[in-house]
Scaffold this motif. Structure first.
Motif, PDB file in Angstrom:
ATOM      1  N   UNK A   1      11.166   7.067   0.278  1.00 21.36           N
ATOM      2  CA  UNK A   1      10.914   8.476   0.161  1.00 21.36           C
ATOM      3  C   UNK A   1       9.508   7.508  -0.951  1.00 21.36           C
ATOM      4  N   UNK A   2       8.037   7.905  -0.494  1.00 23.36           N
ATOM      5  CA  UNK A   2       7.276   7.104  -1.320  1.00 23.36           C
ATOM      6  C   UNK A   2       7.661   7.584  -3.059  1.00 23.36           C
ATOM      7  N   UNK A   3       6.959   6.816  -3.717  1.00 23.18           N
ATOM      8  CA  UNK A   3       6.813   6.967  -5.154  1.00 23.18           C
ATOM      9  C   UNK A   3       5.318   7.177  -4.578  1.00 23.18           C
ATOM     10  N   UNK A   4       5.069   8.114  -5.820  1.00 20.68           N
ATOM     11  CA  UNK A   4       3.231   8.447  -6.418  1.00 20.68           C
ATOM     12  C   UNK A   4       3.300   9.003  -7.440  1.00 20.68           C
ATOM     13  N   UNK A   5       2.248   8.928  -7.919  1.00 18.41           N
ATOM     14  CA  UNK A   5       1.858   8.640  -9.206  1.00 18.41           C
ATOM     15  C   UNK A   5       0.641   8.978 -10.052  1.00 18.41           C
ATOM     16  N   UNK A  37       1.668   0.428  -1.858  1.00 24.26           N
ATOM     17  CA  UNK A  37       0.648   1.211  -1.317  1.00 24.26           C
ATOM     18  C   UNK A  37      -0.414   0.953  -1.030  1.00 24.26           C
ATOM     19  N   UNK A  38      -0.766   1.246  -2.859  1.00 22.67           N
ATOM     20  CA  UNK A  38      -2.433   2.043  -3.541  1.00 22.67           C
ATOM     21  C   UNK A  38      -2.161   2.186  -4.713  1.00 22.67           C
ATOM     22  N   UNK A  58       6.017   1.982  -1.854  1.00 21.45           N
ATOM     23  CA  UNK A  58       6.551   2.160  -0.824  1.00 21.45           C
ATOM     24  C   UNK A  58       8.448   3.237  -0.800  1.00 21.45           C
ATOM     25  N   UNK A  59       8.641   2.735  -2.013  1.00 20.42           N
ATOM     26  CA  UNK A  59      10.104   3.394  -2.388  1.00 20.42           C
ATOM     27  C   UNK A  59      10.307   3.610  -3.949  1.00 20.42           C
TER      28      UNK A  59
END
Length: 97
Positions: A1-5, A37-38, A58-59
């Motif tokens: 699962x992606x890690x987004x913040x 990724x970003x 990515x994770x």
């Protein structure tokens, strides 16, 4: 699962140029990380001293590798006295759709 913040901070009056230079240099390094990724840097249209950095990894392992990168601590040490907050305010995000 992606890690987004979302990381948020506000440059102190008169520090905008130095903050912009620091975040630009840091962004180039982070974007080269294998698991990043970003790493998009924004300022608020109504307050150009207020920064929002949208980050996606990515994770969890990629995010942990990011936290251990050798250029992170010097960046944070240099940034802290230039911003209004004690540190960047982090908001972790989960997808809904």
């Amino acid at each position: 699962m992606k890690k987004t913040l979302l990381a948020e901070f506000t440059a102190r009056e008169g520090t905008q140029d130095e903050v912009a230079r620091l975040i630009s240099d840091y962004a180039h390094k982070v974007r080269e990380e294998e698991g990043n990724l970003t790493f998009d840097v924004y300022t608020k249209a109504a307050n150009p001293r207020a920064y929002w950095i949208f980050e996606v990894y990515r994770n969890e392992d990629a995010f942990q590798a990011h936290l251990k990168a050798p250029y992170g601590p010097p960046f944070n040490t240099a940034l802290t006295p230039l911003i209004e907050e004690d540190a960047s305010v982090l908001t972790f995000l989960d997808p809904t759709a």
